[in-house]
Design an enzyme around this catalytic site. Structure first.
Site, mmCIF file in Angstrom:
data_model
loop_
_atom_site.group_PDB
_atom_site.id
_atom_site.type_symbol
_atom_site.label_atom_id
_atom_site.label_comp_id
_atom_site.label_asym_id
_atom_site.label_seq_id
_atom_site.Cartn_x
_atom_site.Cartn_y
_atom_site.Cartn_z
ATOM 1 N N LYS A 35 0.843 -1.210 0.000
ATOM 2 C CA LYS A 35 0.000 0.000 0.000
ATOM 3 C C LYS A 35 0.874 1.255 0.000
ATOM 4 C CE LYS A 35 -4.426 -0.701 2.320
ATOM 5 N NZ LYS A 35 -5.116 -0.517 3.596
ATOM 6 N N GLU A 154 -18.822 8.068 1.404
ATOM 7 C CA GLU A 154 -18.002 7.643 0.283
ATOM 8 C C GLU A 154 -18.458 8.380 -0.968
ATOM 9 O OE1 GLU A 154 -17.318 3.511 -0.325
ATOM 10 O OE2 GLU A 154 -17.147 3.159 1.824
ATOM 11 N N ASN A 227 -25.180 7.440 12.708
ATOM 12 C CA ASN A 227 -25.365 6.444 11.646
ATOM 13 C C ASN A 227 -26.634 5.626 11.870
ATOM 14 O OD1 ASN A 227 -23.239 7.233 10.139
ATOM 15 N ND2 ASN A 227 -21.997 5.406 10.413
ATOM 16 N N CYS A 279 -20.540 1.001 6.333
ATOM 17 C CA CYS A 279 -20.798 1.722 7.593
ATOM 18 C C CYS A 279 -22.149 1.392 8.217
ATOM 19 C CB CYS A 279 -20.696 3.221 7.353
ATOM 20 S SG CYS A 279 -19.105 3.686 6.687
#
Ligand code: UGA
Length: 468
Positions: A35, A154, A227, A279
């Protein structure tokens, strides 16, 4: 300020790039060397608007990459922990990565540091992080643990970070609060917004954003409760949509009628095939588990999850009722991502539906502007990919819309009708007006609204002899 961000996943990478854009010196730490190499070489691992620009702007200058956490801690005033917290079998968040990072951090604490939880974590995590760092022998006066939850979506994460509705900092000491205030000062004092090279301001931006200072426990709860509330809004409207279908009302009209009440608000009331992503499903489950453990039986959240799962089944029933048997049918599918604007297919309701249809023997040709490579990895065979929405529709018995990509709401309907074997569209995201679709010659099924048929088409052709 010099900042370390631990974890170069979704949250860490966006936060790191945005902190650099605010003028801070950021060390992004990860133990995954491939990464780090990819990031150093200019690759952008996620599909996120403005992220490539920010990485190009700051890579190698204000934004550096390292695998040496101890050294990054030594050099930084604040360490943001943004490592993964995947769900366990029982739905709780697995905090083992957070714990091992906390242990490693303690090795680099030589002068005062604030350790900030950025990953979504259950209440009490900051207390545990503090205990772990203390157990590793760190002087209690040399650090504080704070919670600074993120509210990034996102696809619009960079804009959400730089133009937030609010910044929440959960701090149990004035010293740590002062450091976090300073980090966000370019936003809260508005200097960032006056810069000519600032990322473009979205509609509805709150400038400057308010900063909300709470205890660390409250901040942890704010994240989970936010959320869960948004997921509840979606399940609520999906339940209302089901009632609308039973009584012949139109959910779009109902949404307009209730959403204009400023106490309720119009946003996150789009009915569809349910919420997905990395999420909401995980956080609703984790919040449910946290509540249970603390002695509160939060059954409302069970129902939120139940409605969400049911919504996918209802859509499948709709496909069956429009087409009768599914074995051997050719279906065009528009959308695989869990929502528009991203290549992410984690917990995507679209993927669930595609897999169920393949299982029932349908032949699927799918198109998604960004999520096809990831889907191909997940479903290597049994699914054909198209180069455009029209190619997906070519020769199909019906076209299914499963993701709310903007481009799917602006299709050339004439062309689509010519491509399809039968002009049938089953829209899981309510992207079109029912009457308009009938006028364009489609039999059109959607969520929470009566199906509509072109003039002269006997309804008997479609749903058990009755108009749906
Ligand atoms: C969500 C939250 O919106 C962010 O505030 C939060 O920071 C983030 O989770 C997180 O915890 O990291 P995200 O998962 O990117 O962001 O996606 P959303 O835009 O919230 O959409 C989630 C799902 O709900 C999608 O499947 C979407 O299609 C669905 N949705 C959303 C609806 O079905 N109806 C709506 O009205 C809105």
């Amino acid at each position: 300020m010099r900042i370390a961000v631990v974890g170069s996943g979704y949250v860490g990478l966006v936060a790191g790039a945005c902190f650099a854009d605010l003028g801070h010196d950021v060390i992004l730490v990860d133990n995954d060397h491939s990464k780090l190499t990819a990031l150093r070489n200019g690759q952008v691992p996620i599909h996120e608007k403005f992220l490539p620009e920010l990485l190009t702007r700051h890579r190698g200058n204000r934004l550096t990459f390292s695998d040496d956490l101890k050294e990054a801690v030594r050099l930084s005033a604040a360490i943001f922990v943004a490592v993964g917290t995947p769900p366990t079998e029982s739905g709780e968040a697995d905090l083992s990565y957070v714990e091992s990072v906390a242990r490693e951090i303690s090795g680099g604490v030589e002068e005062y540091k604030v350790v900030v939880e950025k990953s979504t974590v259950p209440v009490y995590t900051s207390e545990w992080v503090r205990k772990i760092i203390l157990r590793s022998g760190t002087d209690p006066d040399l650090f504080d643990v704070a919670s600074n939850p993120e509210f990034l979506r996102e696809g619009t994460a960079v804009t959400d970070f730089l133009f937030p509705d609010r910044i929440v900092i959960g701090c149990d000491s004035e010293r740590s609060a002062a450091i976090l205030r300073e980090i966000y000062a370019p936003l809260t004092e508005g200097t960032y917004y006056r810069r000519s090279d600032a990322i473009p301001r979205p509609d509805r931006a709150m400038i400057p954003p308010p900063i909300i200072v709470t205890s660390s426990k409250s901040a942890e709860l704010i994240k989970h409760a936010s959320n869960a509330f948004l997921a509840m809004k979606i399940s609520f409207i999906n339940a209302v949509a089901s009632v609308c279908e039973s009584v012949g009302a139109n959910v779009n009209q109902v949404v307009h009628g209730i959403g204009t009440d400023s106490r309720i608000g119009r946003r996150f009331l789009n009915p569809g095939i349910g919420y997905g992503g990395s999420c909401f499903p995980k956080d609703v489950m984790a919040f449910r588990a946290v509540a249970r453990e603390s002695g509160y039986d939060f059954r409302l959240l069970d129902e939120v999850m139940h409605i969400n799962e049911d919504q996918r089944q209802r859509f499948l029933r709709k496909v069956r009722s429009a087409l009768w048997t599914l074995r051997g049918k050719n279906l065009g599918v528009l959308g695989l991502a869990f929502k528009g604007g991203t290549d992410d297919i984690r917990e995507s309701p679209a993927i669930f539906i595609v897999q169920a249809l393949i299982q029932e023997g349908s032949k699927i040709t799918a198109y998604d502007p960004a999520a096809m490579p990831r889907t191909q990895e997940l479903i290597p065979s049994g699914l054909t990919f198209a180069n455009s929405p029209y190619e997906a529709a070519h020769g199909a018995d019906a076209l299914l819309i499963l993701t709310e990509w903007e481009e799917f709401a602006n299709l050339d309907l004439n062309r689509l009708r010519q491509e399809l074997k039968y002009p049938i569209i089953i829209d899981g995201r309510n992207l079109y007006d029912s009457e308009g679709m009938a006028a364009e010659g489609f039999s059109y099924y959607s969520v929470g609204r009566a199906a509509s048929y072109p003039d002269g088409v006997p309804a008997a052709l479609f749903k058990n002899g009755k108009k749906a």
